[in-house]
Structure formats: C-alpha cells, structure tokens
Design an enzyme around this catalytic site. Structure first.
Site, PDB file in Angstrom:
ATOM      1  N   ASP A 238      46.425  50.988  40.522  1.00 19.43           N
ATOM      2  CA  ASP A 238      45.903  49.664  40.847  1.00 19.43           C
ATOM      3  C   ASP A 238      45.733  49.542  42.356  1.00 19.43           C
ATOM      4  O   ASP A 238      46.473  50.170  43.130  1.00 19.43           O
ATOM      5  CB  ASP A 238      46.874  48.571  40.369  1.00 19.43           C
ATOM      6  CG  ASP A 238      46.963  48.497  38.853  1.00 19.43           C
ATOM      7  OD1 ASP A 238      46.031  48.973  38.192  1.00 19.43           O
ATOM      8  OD2 ASP A 238      47.964  47.959  38.353  1.00 19.43           O
ATOM      9  N   ARG A 239      44.786  48.728  42.776  1.00 20.37           N
ATOM     10  CA  ARG A 239      44.530  48.539  44.206  1.00 20.37           C
ATOM     11  C   ARG A 239      45.835  48.257  44.968  1.00 20.37           C
ATOM     12  O   ARG A 239      46.076  48.821  46.041  1.00 20.37           O
ATOM     13  CB  ARG A 239      43.553  47.376  44.429  1.00 20.37           C
ATOM     14  CG  ARG A 239      43.236  47.138  45.894  1.00 20.37           C
ATOM     15  CD  ARG A 239      42.635  45.756  46.126  1.00 20.37           C
ATOM     16  NE  ARG A 239      41.263  45.664  45.693  1.00 20.37           N
ATOM     17  CZ  ARG A 239      40.205  45.875  46.495  1.00 20.37           C
ATOM     18  NH1 ARG A 239      40.388  46.197  47.755  1.00 20.37           N
ATOM     19  NH2 ARG A 239      38.980  45.749  46.004  1.00 20.37           N
TER      20      ARG A 239
END
Length: 322
Positions: A146-147
């Site tokens: 995930d970012r």
C-alpha cells in the site's frame, strides 16, 4: 538497415512475440510479410517467426529508419529524476529496496510516479540499463505494498528475475514478515483466520467468519514489545490479500496505529497530534528464502530485512532493532 543483438532479457521467447513487442504499432500480418520477404532476418537467414531466441542472436531489419520509427510507435519515455533509494539487496536479476511510506509501488494512473519508475531511473543512472532496452523489457516490482506501508519492495531487474520472484510471491514459497504497531496489549502468539471481501467502489475490505462471504485468509502474529496502550507485533502473512493485515487486525480489536481507513479515529488523532503520525504503522520487514532455482543460489536460505522507520521507536518509546 538496423541491427539488434538479442540480450538476456529478450532471450527465451519466440521471435514473432519479440517482433510484436518491438513493432507495437504493426500488425502480425505485416510482420510475417516482412519475414517472408527477408526484410527482417534472424542470424542472416530467412525466418518464419517461430524460432526461440537465444542471447547473442542478431536481428537485421531492412527498412527505412522512418518506417521503423513509425511501426515502433516511438515516444519519449518520461522518467523521473533518479532519487536516492535505500537498496537492501541487489544482484544481476533482483533489486530490493526499502520503500518509504507515501510512495506508490506501481502507477494507479498515467500521471503517477511510482517506485517502479524510480527503480528504472536508478538502474539507468547506475549503467545497468539503457533506455533503448525498455522497448522490449521493463524492470518491474514483483510485490505490491500500500502507498502508506513502508518496507521491502522486490523488483525483477531481468526478465528471469521478474518471472521467478513473481512466481514465488504468487505461490507463497517464501516467508513474509511485517511489523505492526497496534492498539492494545497483545500477550500471546495467535493465528487468526477468516474470509475477506473487497468493495471495489470504496477500496475497502470486510472480514467475515462465513466462507460464502469472501476469500479465505490466514494471518499469524506475536508480540515483540507490549505497553498498556500499544503492542509491536511481528506479523506473518500466510495468505496475501488486499489490506489483509490492516483489516484482519482491526477485526480482532487491534487496529494499526495511524490507519485512518480501518483504525480508531480518536486514537489515530491522538497519535497524529502527539507524534505527527499520518500513515498506518505497518512495515514490510523481512523476507525469508528457502531453496532457490538455478541462477538464484545467492538468495537460498537468506533473510533480507528492511530497516524499521524511526517513527516506530518514537511511538513505542524505545529503539527497535533489525
């Protein structure tokens, strides 16, 4: 006339498949015609396109430069300026970096700049890769984070590296460990199971105990450090689904600190004000390799660890090593 020497990343594929990628704006009918007329040759001989390419093979293209450019659909590749990457491991086939929180693993839209582009820029800067090679092969990440999750991001520098490591992630033939700083006191090692369902509209998942309501997931965690308010968990990702760790821990009452999607708003706000925490405190910490295929022996039985962000020690109140 132009000449191409087949490199390691082009070897092993059928000649016509290579030509289709090289001349991405040309139809296969046109390419087969060029082969029949010997306007494209392989090692100085007429080809039907079915040959399997080997490193060192020579392709000759007897067309005007303008025609070649037209059918290749050549465009200027937009790459970001190379930035310092925290390289954790590198060999001829594989690159592993410690991705900072806030960086995309791969593009979500055309305007995005992700770790993928930074890795390509790094390889070009280091002289490992030439821009012209990108027309037939682009190094790419093999796993996604995930970012706002930091930690180990693995990329295939070569076609072989991309294929082998991607297959290992897909088949879960390595052990993956994360560190998570969560709400509450966790006293013992636990394995939890459930079923995960994703809502594509909200990009959020829900966890259920009912098999008809999602895909089976399995997560194992054990406490490394515990206080009255928070626990540092070592999490083993047994299955690997979207937001699995974040949603699974939240479902058992231990949401990750700083996770504004699955966590507790009041608690997250407190840690944001006190420590400036704005991202979920989840870190892809360690990869443990076992037996490896030929050409990847240097990774056999190896543990690769990514340095833990300082914010973990800051919130926990003590240094985290490893």
């Amino acid at each position: 006339m132009q000449q191409i020497e087949i490199g390691a990343n082009e070897a092993g594929q059928r000649f016509d498949k290579f030509l289709a990628k090289y001349f991405k704006e040309a139809g296969m009918g046109f390419l087969y015609k060029m082969l029949r007329k010997k306007n494209i040759t392989l090692n100085g001989k007429k080809s039907d396109g079915k040959e399997k390419l080997s490193q060192g093979d020579v392709v000759k293209i007897f067309m005007a430069d303008e025609t070649i450019a037209k059918f290749r659909g050549i465009q200027t590749l937009e790459l970001p300026e190379a930035i310092p990457l925290q390289v954790v491991y590198e060999d001829e086939n594989v690159l592993m970096i410690n991705k900072p929180s806030g960086m995309l693993s791969q593009k979500a839209s055309d305007s995005d700049v992700s770790a993928n582009e930074y890795i390509i820029s790094y390889l070009i800067q280091e002289g490992v890769l030439k821009k012209e090679e990108l027309s037939t092969f682009k190094p790419s990440v093999c796993n996604r984070l995930d970012r706002n999750t930091s930690g180990l991001l693995v990329a295939g520098k070569s076609l072989l590296g991309l294929q082998v490591l991607s297959e290992m992630f897909k088949n879960r033939t390595m052990d993956k460990y994360y560190l998570a700083l969560v709400e509450g006191s966790v006293k013992e090692k636990v394995k939890i199971t459930g079923y995960l369902k994703k809502d594509e509209k909200t990009n959020k998942v829900t966890i259920s105990k009912k098999s008809e309501e999602g895909t089976y997931i399995e997560t194992e965690y054990e406490p490394l450090e515990v206080s009255e308010e928070v626990s540092l968990l070592k999490v083993k990702l047994i299955t690997g689904k979207t937001h699995q760790i974040r949603a699974h821990l939240a479902s058992v009452g231990h949401p990750i600190i700083g996770d504004f999607k699955y966590g507790t708003k009041k608690v997250n706000q407190k840690y944001k004000e006190r420590f400036g925490i704005q991202d979920q405190m989840l870190h892809a910490w360690k990869l443990c390799f076992g037996e490896m295929p030929e050409g990847f022996e240097q990774l056999a039985d190896k543990e690769i660890t990514a340095e833990v962000p300082k914010t973990f020690s800051k919130v926990l109140g003590k240094e985290i090593k490893g």
